[in-house]
Scaffold this active site. Structure first.
Site, PDB file in Angstrom:
ATOM      1  N   ASN A  71       9.006 -15.656   3.621  1.00  0.00           N
ATOM      2  CA  ASN A  71       8.814 -17.038   4.065  1.00  0.00           C
ATOM      3  C   ASN A  71       9.791 -17.411   5.181  1.00  0.00           C
ATOM      4  O   ASN A  71      10.994 -17.169   5.056  1.00  0.00           O
ATOM      5  CB  ASN A  71       9.022 -18.002   2.894  1.00  0.00           C
ATOM      6  CG  ASN A  71       7.860 -17.989   1.909  1.00  0.00           C
ATOM      7  OD1 ASN A  71       7.107 -17.031   1.833  1.00  0.00           O
ATOM      8  ND2 ASN A  71       7.737 -19.060   1.156  1.00  0.00           N
ATOM      9  N   ASP A 104       5.671 -24.450  -8.198  1.00  0.00           N
ATOM     10  CA  ASP A 104       7.118 -24.330  -8.337  1.00  0.00           C
ATOM     11  C   ASP A 104       7.584 -25.053  -9.596  1.00  0.00           C
ATOM     12  O   ASP A 104       7.828 -26.257  -9.590  1.00  0.00           O
ATOM     13  CB  ASP A 104       7.810 -24.904  -7.101  1.00  0.00           C
ATOM     14  CG  ASP A 104       9.319 -24.648  -7.116  1.00  0.00           C
ATOM     15  OD1 ASP A 104       9.806 -24.102  -8.119  1.00  0.00           O
ATOM     16  OD2 ASP A 104       9.977 -24.979  -6.118  1.00  0.00           O
ATOM     17  N   GLU A 108       7.693 -19.172  -9.012  1.00  0.00           N
ATOM     18  CA  GLU A 108       9.090 -18.849  -8.737  1.00  0.00           C
ATOM     19  C   GLU A 108       9.894 -18.849 -10.028  1.00  0.00           C
ATOM     20  O   GLU A 108       9.718 -19.719 -10.890  1.00  0.00           O
ATOM     21  CB  GLU A 108       9.695 -19.852  -7.748  1.00  0.00           C
ATOM     22  CG  GLU A 108      11.113 -19.503  -7.308  1.00  0.00           C
ATOM     23  CD  GLU A 108      11.604 -20.385  -6.166  1.00  0.00           C
ATOM     24  OE1 GLU A 108      12.154 -19.843  -5.208  1.00  0.00           O
ATOM     25  OE2 GLU A 108      11.444 -21.619  -6.259  1.00  0.00           O
ATOM     26  N   ASP A 143       2.902 -24.502  -0.357  1.00  0.00           N
ATOM     27  CA  ASP A 143       4.267 -24.046  -0.585  1.00  0.00           C
ATOM     28  C   ASP A 143       5.033 -25.065  -1.428  1.00  0.00           C
ATOM     29  O   ASP A 143       5.021 -26.262  -1.134  1.00  0.00           O
ATOM     30  CB  ASP A 143       4.961 -23.853   0.774  1.00  0.00           C
ATOM     31  CG  ASP A 143       6.289 -23.118   0.670  1.00  0.00           C
ATOM     32  OD1 ASP A 143       6.460 -22.346  -0.289  1.00  0.00           O
ATOM     33  OD2 ASP A 143       7.138 -23.307   1.565  1.00  0.00           O
ATOM     34  N   HIS A 161      17.304 -22.133   0.989  1.00  0.00           N
ATOM     35  CA  HIS A 161      16.472 -22.853   1.938  1.00  0.00           C
ATOM     36  C   HIS A 161      17.344 -23.503   3.011  1.00  0.00           C
ATOM     37  O   HIS A 161      18.467 -23.919   2.741  1.00  0.00           O
ATOM     38  CB  HIS A 161      15.651 -23.939   1.237  1.00  0.00           C
ATOM     39  CG  HIS A 161      14.590 -23.396   0.338  1.00  0.00           C
ATOM     40  ND1 HIS A 161      14.442 -23.794  -0.967  1.00  0.00           N
ATOM     41  CD2 HIS A 161      13.628 -22.469   0.560  1.00  0.00           C
ATOM     42  CE1 HIS A 161      13.429 -23.153  -1.511  1.00  0.00           C
ATOM     43  NE2 HIS A 161      12.918 -22.341  -0.611  1.00  0.00           N
ATOM     44  N   GLY A 162      16.798 -23.590   4.235  1.00  0.00           N
ATOM     45  CA  GLY A 162      17.527 -24.263   5.306  1.00  0.00           C
ATOM     46  C   GLY A 162      18.553 -23.355   5.954  1.00  0.00           C
ATOM     47  O   GLY A 162      18.442 -22.128   5.936  1.00  0.00           O
ATOM     48  N   HIS A 196      11.839 -16.045  -0.493  1.00  0.00           N
ATOM     49  CA  HIS A 196      11.970 -17.362   0.132  1.00  0.00           C
ATOM     50  C   HIS A 196      13.322 -17.442   0.839  1.00  0.00           C
ATOM     51  O   HIS A 196      14.242 -16.685   0.550  1.00  0.00           O
ATOM     52  CB  HIS A 196      11.880 -18.470  -0.920  1.00  0.00           C
ATOM     53  CG  HIS A 196      10.495 -18.732  -1.404  1.00  0.00           C
ATOM     54  ND1 HIS A 196       9.999 -20.006  -1.604  1.00  0.00           N
ATOM     55  CD2 HIS A 196       9.485 -17.899  -1.718  1.00  0.00           C
ATOM     56  CE1 HIS A 196       8.750 -19.931  -2.032  1.00  0.00           C
ATOM     57  NE2 HIS A 196       8.429 -18.656  -2.119  1.00  0.00           N
ATOM     58  N   GLY A 197      13.443 -18.393   1.773  1.00  0.00           N
ATOM     59  CA  GLY A 197      14.727 -18.631   2.422  1.00  0.00           C
ATOM     60  C   GLY A 197      15.139 -17.529   3.375  1.00  0.00           C
ATOM     61  O   GLY A 197      16.330 -17.221   3.497  1.00  0.00           O
TER      62      GLY A 197
END
EC number: 4.1.2.40
Length: 284
Positions: free
Chosen positions: A230, A104, A134, A82, A180-181, A208-209
């Site tokens: 993800n 990435d 991405e 990843d 993210h996060g 993602h995220g």
């Protein structure tokens, strides 16, 4: 059983309108918990790790652990790289047996992203290794990946079509408003953009995220063509918060075989929820 690539998994998901959940793992407990829950629900699953995860666990050790765990459970499992950026690092890891890679290059210019990704595709496809890339960037933090702001945060549909055609990638991670996060406010996803991308890009699309995005929004993304979702932060929080509570309730507990029991249950709850949202239960 040996580790597998994700091309077949995602193409099957694309054909049958569901998504394969990809969970970021960090230790023995998370590997066991993800695989046991996926086995219980007959769901395909992807185990993912960022560069810092492989550095922490050791690539050879992680490959051996996941391979043995999959074999013991009679499962076919994809161990995924990843957010990797170094071609040399990717080369080393696919030689160690990994067959699923995300390169990435989203922080690069569009032209450079194509060039880097094309080189990775040429390398990986020689080993029967699938490649995700991405286009567009997500802000936030995932392990050692920290992005505070970006100039072009969203994926342009026409660039996505060109990117997929010129690189030969197997799947494309799109930026439509996730991060993210942890989210500071409720994320607003650009579903019109996702629809436009899905209309012109034929390969499987990746979200993602997903940690912190509502179940309804993730389900809607899946219905519109997302085939891989993800999940990282929610799994870590479930594990860590429960573990903290266990120690607070019993400061004298010192056996990891005991204090990890409840933490694993909390992770399993998150995993079940994500499998249900992705619609991947019963697909094996």
């Amino acid at each position: 059983m040996s580790l597998t690539h994700t091309k077949f998994l995602l193409e099957h998901a694309q054909k049958h309108a569901y998504a394969v959940p990809a969970f970021n793992i960090h230790n023995l407990e998370s590997v066991h918990c993800v695989l046991d829950t996926a086995k219980e629900m007959s769901s395909p699953v992807i185990l993912a790790g960022t560069p810092s995860t492989y550095q922490y666990a050791g690539t050879a050790e992680l490959v051996a652990l996941v391979s043995a765990a999959a074999r013991d459970r009679d499962m076919q499992v994809a161990l995924h790289l990843d957010h990797h950026t170094s071609i040399d690092d990717i080369d080393t890891k696919i030689r160690a047996g990994i067959r699923s890679v995300m390169i990435d290059g989203s922080h690069e210019s569009f032209v450079n992203n194509i060039s880097i990704t094309k080189r990775v595709v040429e390398l990986c496809h020689r080993y029967g290794c699938s490649v995700e890339a991405e286009l567009g960037q997500l802000v936030g933090q995932e392990d050692d990946l920290i992005i505070e702001s970006v100039d072009e945060p969203y994926t342009d549909p026409m660039q996505a079509m060109e990117f997929a055609s010129k690189t030969g990638i197997d799947s494309l991670a799109v930026a439509i408003g996730t991060a993210h996060g942890l989210y500071k406010s409720e994320p607003k996803l650009d579903f019109e953009r996702l629809a436009a991308i899905a209309k012109v890009v034929s390969i499987p699309l990746v979200l993602h995220g997903a940690s912190g995005v509502s179940a309804d929004d993730v389900s809607r993304c899946v219905s519109m063509g997302i085939t891989k979702v993800n999940v990282a932060t929610e799994l870590k929080i479930a594990y860590a918060n429960t573990l903290k509570a266990v120690f607070e309730n019993d400061p004298n507990v010192n056996d990891p075989r005991v204090y990890n029991i409840e933490a694993k249950k909390s992770m399993a709850q998150v995993i079940r929820q994500k499998i249900d949202i992705c619609g991947s239960a019963g697909r094996l």
